[in-house]
Design a protein around this motif. Structure first.
Motif, PDB file in Angstrom:
ATOM      1  N   THR A   7      17.427 -31.326 -82.575  1.00 47.78           N
ATOM      2  CA  THR A   7      16.792 -31.821 -84.186  1.00 47.78           C
ATOM      3  C   THR A   7      17.264 -30.398 -84.617  1.00 47.78           C
ATOM      4  O   THR A   7      16.504 -30.966 -86.079  1.00 47.78           O
ATOM      5  CB  THR A   7      15.253 -31.925 -83.484  1.00 47.78           C
ATOM      6  OG1 THR A   7      15.250 -31.041 -82.577  1.00 47.78           O
ATOM      7  CG2 THR A   7      14.608 -33.265 -82.827  1.00 47.78           C
ATOM      8  N   ARG A   8      17.703 -29.682 -84.149  1.00 45.93           N
ATOM      9  CA  ARG A   8      17.733 -28.712 -85.011  1.00 45.93           C
ATOM     10  C   ARG A   8      18.786 -27.612 -84.493  1.00 45.93           C
ATOM     11  O   ARG A   8      19.333 -28.332 -83.189  1.00 45.93           O
ATOM     12  CB  ARG A   8      17.142 -27.429 -84.688  1.00 45.93           C
ATOM     13  CG  ARG A   8      16.114 -27.206 -83.542  1.00 45.93           C
ATOM     14  CD  ARG A   8      15.091 -25.908 -83.235  1.00 45.93           C
ATOM     15  NE  ARG A   8      15.697 -24.422 -84.575  1.00 45.93           N
ATOM     16  CZ  ARG A   8      16.341 -23.815 -83.732  1.00 45.93           C
ATOM     17  NH1 ARG A   8      16.551 -24.208 -82.478  1.00 45.93           N
ATOM     18  NH2 ARG A   8      16.526 -23.076 -84.520  1.00 45.93           N
ATOM     19  N   GLU A   9      19.655 -27.314 -85.083  1.00 50.52           N
ATOM     20  CA  GLU A   9      21.253 -26.803 -85.477  1.00 50.52           C
ATOM     21  C   GLU A   9      20.936 -26.174 -84.641  1.00 50.52           C
ATOM     22  O   GLU A   9      20.432 -24.837 -84.934  1.00 50.52           O
ATOM     23  CB  GLU A   9      22.374 -26.460 -86.733  1.00 50.52           C
ATOM     24  CG  GLU A   9      23.542 -26.772 -85.989  1.00 50.52           C
ATOM     25  CD  GLU A   9      23.662 -26.088 -87.443  1.00 50.52           C
ATOM     26  OE1 GLU A   9      25.435 -25.059 -87.347  1.00 50.52           O
ATOM     27  OE2 GLU A   9      23.032 -25.385 -88.623  1.00 50.52           O
ATOM     28  N   VAL A  10      21.657 -25.430 -83.226  1.00 47.59           N
ATOM     29  CA  VAL A  10      22.048 -24.236 -82.217  1.00 47.59           C
ATOM     30  C   VAL A  10      22.484 -22.945 -83.453  1.00 47.59           C
ATOM     31  O   VAL A  10      23.936 -23.320 -83.763  1.00 47.59           O
ATOM     32  CB  VAL A  10      22.508 -24.416 -81.179  1.00 47.59           C
ATOM     33  CG1 VAL A  10      22.548 -23.018 -80.343  1.00 47.59           C
ATOM     34  CG2 VAL A  10      21.842 -25.743 -80.387  1.00 47.59           C
ATOM     35  N   LYS A  11      21.581 -21.826 -83.046  1.00 46.06           N
ATOM     36  CA  LYS A  11      22.060 -20.796 -83.839  1.00 46.06           C
ATOM     37  C   LYS A  11      23.188 -20.122 -83.255  1.00 46.06           C
ATOM     38  O   LYS A  11      21.918 -19.632 -82.062  1.00 46.06           O
ATOM     39  CB  LYS A  11      20.616 -19.863 -84.503  1.00 46.06           C
ATOM     40  CG  LYS A  11      21.084 -21.108 -86.067  1.00 46.06           C
ATOM     41  CD  LYS A  11      19.610 -20.570 -86.660  1.00 46.06           C
ATOM     42  CE  LYS A  11      19.582 -21.292 -87.822  1.00 46.06           C
ATOM     43  NZ  LYS A  11      19.710 -23.064 -87.810  1.00 46.06           N
ATOM     44  N   ASP A  12      24.034 -19.495 -82.754  1.00 45.07           N
ATOM     45  CA  ASP A  12      24.077 -19.056 -81.796  1.00 45.07           C
ATOM     46  C   ASP A  12      25.079 -17.624 -82.128  1.00 45.07           C
ATOM     47  O   ASP A  12      25.403 -16.568 -80.868  1.00 45.07           O
ATOM     48  CB  ASP A  12      26.437 -19.679 -81.133  1.00 45.07           C
ATOM     49  CG  ASP A  12      27.231 -19.541 -82.485  1.00 45.07           C
ATOM     50  OD1 ASP A  12      26.866 -19.470 -83.580  1.00 45.07           O
ATOM     51  OD2 ASP A  12      28.519 -19.846 -82.538  1.00 45.07           O
ATOM     52  N   GLU A  13      24.716 -17.750 -82.935  1.00 48.79           N
ATOM     53  CA  GLU A  13      24.984 -15.703 -83.403  1.00 48.79           C
ATOM     54  C   GLU A  13      23.397 -14.618 -83.164  1.00 48.79           C
ATOM     55  O   GLU A  13      22.589 -15.297 -83.413  1.00 48.79           O
ATOM     56  CB  GLU A  13      25.317 -15.569 -85.065  1.00 48.79           C
ATOM     57  CG  GLU A  13      27.239 -16.260 -85.284  1.00 48.79           C
ATOM     58  CD  GLU A  13      27.546 -16.267 -86.616  1.00 48.79           C
ATOM     59  OE1 GLU A  13      26.338 -15.394 -87.461  1.00 48.79           O
ATOM     60  OE2 GLU A  13      28.255 -15.862 -86.314  1.00 48.79           O
ATOM     61  N   LEU A  14      23.680 -13.537 -83.149  1.00 51.61           N
ATOM     62  CA  LEU A  14      23.018 -13.147 -82.437  1.00 51.61           C
ATOM     63  C   LEU A  14      21.871 -12.622 -84.204  1.00 51.61           C
ATOM     64  O   LEU A  14      22.102 -11.575 -84.995  1.00 51.61           O
ATOM     65  CB  LEU A  14      22.636 -12.161 -81.893  1.00 51.61           C
ATOM     66  CG  LEU A  14      23.013 -12.378 -80.531  1.00 51.61           C
ATOM     67  CD1 LEU A  14      24.739 -11.094 -79.772  1.00 51.61           C
ATOM     68  CD2 LEU A  14      22.132 -12.939 -79.832  1.00 51.61           C
TER      69      LEU A  14
END
Lengths: 215, 10
Positions: free
Chosen positions: B3-10
């Motif tokens: 459902t949501r795009e994974v955000k890989d940055e901190l």
């Protein structure tokens, strides 16, 4: 993960370690803005809600937990530690940070990737991080003299932002699907806020003199 | 998640 992103995370970590070292070794937080530190704690708490919903990597999870724990520890020390709290420059730390909170929240309601609880808070955390350094920069400007560790702290924080921009440029060319406009534009604004500080930092470094900001 | 795009940055 590319080298710029990794070095960005490391300079971010180093900046926090320098701040913790300053507080621990000198039992003083003079020159540090409690308002900026509280905003950063809120930034991490609202952005890393995905700890509960997504697993990215062990590195990612550990770093998030370290950022949350260290920012809360710093705020706690500045508010409650009997020695540290006495050194807090409260009369200089007068930036109206509630305006930053309100503006970031309204902007997040207007501009987000998706209108969902987590996405709006994520956008809020990005906008808030972009401006959270302002109370700190104003405090430094007001006190004029910047002690060595505080100067290094702000320098490494600025370096982290600059390295993230190189990371996005790199990703833009390598990964054609990478389009994170909210983070990139906010990141550019955030890094620009450091330009003045960097200028005086390099002058003092070149002249091998104590860092002083003009009144 | 889907459902949501994974955000890989901190």
């Amino acid at each position: 993960m590319n080298i710029f992103r990794f070095l960005g995370d490391m300079t971010h970590l180093i900046s926090i370690l320098i701040l913790l070292l300053k507080i621990y070794a000198t039992k003083s937080c003079s020159g540090i803005s409690l308002k900026t530190q509280e905003l950063y704690a809120l930034v991490f708490l609202t952005r890393y809600l995905d700890l509960f919903t997504d697993f990215i990597s062990v590195y990612n999870t550990v770093m998030k937990l370290v950022f949350i724990a260290s920012s809360l520890a710093i705020v706690w020390c500045m508010r409650n530690h009997p020695l540290v709290r006495r050194s807090y420059d409260k009369q200089l730390d007068t930036f109206r940070h509630y305006f930053l909170l309100l503006a970031s929240f309204l902007l997040a309601l207007l501009l987000h990737e998706k209108f969902a609880f987590q996405e709006v808070l994520w956008a809020f955390s990005i906008y808030l991080e972009a401006v959270a350094i302002l109370p700190q920069l104003v405090l430094l400007q007001r006190s004029g003299n910047v002690d060595n560790l505080t100067g290094q702290y702000v320098f490494f924080l600025g370096a982290y932002r600059a390295l993230y921009i190189f990371n996005w440029i790199y990703r833009y060319f390598i990964d054609p699907h990478f389009t994170r406009w909210i983070a990139c534009v906010s990141g550019l604004v955030q890094t620009a806020l450091y330009a003045d500080f960097f200028y005086y930092y390099f002058i003092s470094w070149k002249n091998n003199a104590k860092l002083q900001l003009p009144a | 998640s889907s459902t949501r795009e994974v955000k890989d940055e901190l």
